[in-house]
Design an enzyme around this catalytic site. Sequence first.
Site, PDB file in Angstrom:
ATOM      1  N   LYS A 100      10.650  -7.610  -3.716  1.00  0.00           N
ATOM      2  CA  LYS A 100      11.445  -6.504  -3.163  1.00  0.00           C
ATOM      3  C   LYS A 100      11.757  -6.792  -1.704  1.00  0.00           C
ATOM      4  CE  LYS A 100       7.848  -4.661  -0.541  1.00  0.00           C
ATOM      5  NZ  LYS A 100       7.764  -4.632   0.913  1.00  0.00           N
ATOM      6  N   ASP A 106       3.040   0.200  -2.871  1.00  0.00           N
ATOM      7  CA  ASP A 106       4.297  -0.369  -3.348  1.00  0.00           C
ATOM      8  C   ASP A 106       4.374  -0.518  -4.869  1.00  0.00           C
ATOM      9  OD1 ASP A 106       5.538  -0.663  -0.944  1.00  0.00           O
ATOM     10  OD2 ASP A 106       5.171  -2.812  -0.753  1.00  0.00           O
TER      11      ASP A 106
HETATM   12  C1  LIG Z   1       4.556  -1.906   4.296  1.00  0.00           C
HETATM   13  C2  LIG Z   1       5.001  -1.946   2.880  1.00  0.00           C
HETATM   14  C3  LIG Z   1       6.443  -1.440   2.754  1.00  0.00           C
HETATM   15  O1  LIG Z   1       6.963  -1.590   1.493  1.00  0.00           O
HETATM   16  O2  LIG Z   1       5.006  -3.213   2.263  1.00  0.00           O
HETATM   17  P1  LIG Z   1       4.369  -4.687   2.516  1.00  0.00           P
HETATM   18  O3  LIG Z   1       4.727  -5.181   3.855  1.00  0.00           O
HETATM   19  O4  LIG Z   1       2.876  -4.582   2.345  1.00  0.00           O
HETATM   20  O5  LIG Z   1       4.975  -5.535   1.431  1.00  0.00           O
HETATM   21  C4  LIG Z   1       4.108  -1.011   2.015  1.00  0.00           C
HETATM   22  O6  LIG Z   1       4.189   0.329   2.413  1.00  0.00           O
HETATM   23  C5  LIG Z   1       2.678  -1.420   1.914  1.00  0.00           C
HETATM   24  O7  LIG Z   1       2.330  -1.259   0.585  1.00  0.00           O
HETATM   25  P2  LIG Z   1       1.079  -2.064  -0.043  1.00  0.00           P
HETATM   26  O8  LIG Z   1       1.136  -3.506   0.339  1.00  0.00           O
HETATM   27  O9  LIG Z   1       1.049  -1.714  -1.499  1.00  0.00           O
HETATM   28  O10 LIG Z   1      -0.063  -1.412   0.797  1.00  0.00           O
HETATM   29  P3  LIG Z   1      -1.524  -0.925   0.386  1.00  0.00           P
HETATM   30  O11 LIG Z   1      -2.225  -2.040  -0.313  1.00  0.00           O
HETATM   31  O12 LIG Z   1      -1.445   0.411  -0.290  1.00  0.00           O
HETATM   32  O13 LIG Z   1      -2.147  -0.710   1.840  1.00  0.00           O
HETATM   33  C6  LIG Z   1      -2.596  -1.744   2.683  1.00  0.00           C
HETATM   34  C7  LIG Z   1      -3.005  -1.135   3.998  1.00  0.00           C
HETATM   35  O14 LIG Z   1      -1.831  -0.765   4.747  1.00  0.00           O
HETATM   36  C8  LIG Z   1      -1.964   0.495   5.371  1.00  0.00           C
HETATM   37  N1  LIG Z   1      -0.891   1.390   4.921  1.00  0.00           N
HETATM   38  C9  LIG Z   1      -0.183   1.089   3.792  1.00  0.00           C
HETATM   39  C10 LIG Z   1       0.870   1.898   3.394  1.00  0.00           C
HETATM   40  C11 LIG Z   1       1.158   3.042   4.163  1.00  0.00           C
HETATM   41  N2  LIG Z   1       2.150   3.872   3.834  1.00  0.00           N
HETATM   42  N3  LIG Z   1       0.435   3.326   5.284  1.00  0.00           N
HETATM   43  C12 LIG Z   1      -0.571   2.506   5.667  1.00  0.00           C
HETATM   44  O15 LIG Z   1      -1.207   2.767   6.681  1.00  0.00           O
HETATM   45  C13 LIG Z   1      -3.354   0.987   5.053  1.00  0.00           C
HETATM   46  O16 LIG Z   1      -4.173   0.617   6.135  1.00  0.00           O
HETATM   47  C14 LIG Z   1      -3.781   0.178   3.846  1.00  0.00           C
HETATM   48  O17 LIG Z   1      -5.150  -0.072   3.871  1.00  0.00           O
HETATM   49  N1  LIG Z   2      -1.527 -11.032  -7.660  1.00  0.00           N
HETATM   50  C1  LIG Z   2      -1.488 -11.091  -6.325  1.00  0.00           C
HETATM   51  N2  LIG Z   2      -0.450 -11.661  -5.707  1.00  0.00           N
HETATM   52  C2  LIG Z   2      -0.396 -11.705  -4.358  1.00  0.00           C
HETATM   53  N3  LIG Z   2      -1.334 -11.222  -3.545  1.00  0.00           N
HETATM   54  C3  LIG Z   2      -2.403 -10.638  -4.093  1.00  0.00           C
HETATM   55  C4  LIG Z   2      -2.516 -10.549  -5.502  1.00  0.00           C
HETATM   56  N4  LIG Z   2      -3.664  -9.922  -5.756  1.00  0.00           N
HETATM   57  C5  LIG Z   2      -4.231  -9.640  -4.572  1.00  0.00           C
HETATM   58  N5  LIG Z   2      -3.485 -10.061  -3.559  1.00  0.00           N
HETATM   59  C6  LIG Z   2      -3.786  -9.877  -2.117  1.00  0.00           C
HETATM   60  O1  LIG Z   2      -2.800  -8.978  -1.575  1.00  0.00           O
HETATM   61  C7  LIG Z   2      -2.305  -9.461  -0.310  1.00  0.00           C
HETATM   62  C8  LIG Z   2      -0.866  -8.979  -0.114  1.00  0.00           C
HETATM   63  O2  LIG Z   2      -0.080  -9.684  -0.981  1.00  0.00           O
HETATM   64  P1  LIG Z   2       1.461  -9.478  -1.296  1.00  0.00           P
HETATM   65  O3  LIG Z   2       1.685  -8.267  -2.125  1.00  0.00           O
HETATM   66  O4  LIG Z   2       1.971 -10.731  -1.888  1.00  0.00           O
HETATM   67  O5  LIG Z   2       2.113  -9.310   0.131  1.00  0.00           O
HETATM   68  P2  LIG Z   2       2.835  -8.119   0.850  1.00  0.00           P
HETATM   69  O6  LIG Z   2       2.009  -6.860   0.631  1.00  0.00           O
HETATM   70  O7  LIG Z   2       2.900  -8.554   2.274  1.00  0.00           O
HETATM   71  O8  LIG Z   2       4.194  -8.017   0.245  1.00  0.00           O
HETATM   72  C9  LIG Z   2      -2.470 -10.968  -0.402  1.00  0.00           C
HETATM   73  O9  LIG Z   2      -2.629 -11.558   0.862  1.00  0.00           O
HETATM   74  C10 LIG Z   2      -3.696 -11.158  -1.273  1.00  0.00           C
HETATM   75  O10 LIG Z   2      -4.876 -11.197  -0.500  1.00  0.00           O
END
Ligand SMILES: C[C@@](CO)(OP(=O)(O)O)[C@H](O)COP(=O)(O)OP(=O)(O)OC[C@H]1O[C@@H](n2ccc(N)nc2=O)[C@H](O)[C@@H]1O
Ligand SMILES: Nc1ncnc2c1ncn2[C@@H]1O[C@H](COP(=O)(O)OP(=O)(O)O)[C@@H](O)[C@H]1O
Length: 291
Positions: free
Chosen positions: A13, A138
Amino acid sequence: MQNDPLILPSPAKLNLMLHILGRREDGYHELQTLFQFLDYGDEMTFSVREDGEIRLLTEFAGVPHDHNLIVKAARQLQAQSGCTLGIDIHIDKILPMGGGIGGGSSNAATTLLGLNHLWGLGWSEDQLAALGLNLGADVPVFVRGHAAFAEGVGEKLSPEYPEEPWYVVLVPQVSVSTAEIFSHPLLTRNSLPIKVRPVPKGNSRNDCEAVVTELYPDVRKALNLLGKYTEAKLTGTGSCIFGAFPNEADADKVLHLLADTLTGFVAKGSNVSMLHRKLQDLSKETGTRYS
Ligand SMILES: C[C@@](CO)(OP(=O)(O)O)[C@H](O)COP(=O)(O)OP(=O)(O)OC[C@H]1O[C@@H](n2ccc(N)nc2=O)[C@H](O)[C@@H]1O
Ligand SMILES: Nc1ncnc2c1ncn2[C@@H]1O[C@H](COP(=O)(O)OP(=O)(O)O)[C@@H](O)[C@H]1O
């Protein structure tokens, strides 16, 4: 029960914009973000086991088996549904980890949808999205499979229909921890909510960009380089940088020009995820409902 392996895509995404409105008491952040899928991702293969075991056959560097979101998703679905079947899962992993393109969340969602079908559970999309939210903010958008404006922590989704251009996505060789960015003292957390839709032009910034580029010079470099050719932005909390182009040839040309210094890929934006398109095709072929 299906005995043939089921092969499903697990797309990436982009966050076309990302505003942070505030921080909740539990530490999570209230966001407004626009999700769109890419026709680019991992490929997952599922084979049912009769003995109830859940096995991920592909090793991930730095992610222990039991911590992998694929295994967690499968175990939670098995426990909550009371299913006695198991699964062998193989994945061709091409999405970078910690890239802000949602690979882990997407893998979890593909697992939930694949197993719902293979185990014959008949769970609704609402039920799967609710389970998915426990695994990551997400996951629900990948379960739903439609481009969406997201609010709350990312779980309140309204379908959106942004243009579907071709993108250059640059992949700086750093993994950004989402938790690290969201806990940073200098993160902007006071954006005003957008109240009209579609998101008005001029609101496409990502509030994480300033902190991420400060902490990761390689991300700043990618942003500046792609910014010479088109508006370049960070997706999620990074590390990936993307920019839109009207066609594949233009996108390829720019990626090629940057190839000496940076790695990346070209992919089409899509408002219906390729996972859901594949599930719809399978439904037509077999007359079975897959999702
Ligand atoms: C920022 C975003 C935008 O799409 O994406 P990524 O950069 O990770 O891909 C998301 O909100 C990330 O979603 P996701 O990667 O599923 O996050 P989670 O595992 O739920 O959270 C990881 C950590 O980020 C913080 N977190 C996450 C989402 C949110 N709305 N507020 C937060 O403060 C929290 O500290 C949590 O412990
Ligand atoms: N199946 C998986 N694919 C990718 N990352 C994973 C998976 N399972 C656990 N993780 C953990 O989640 C973290 C975030 O991964 P990812 O979803 O790929 O990145 P982002 O949240 O930045 O888009 C990774 O650094 C890894 O430690």
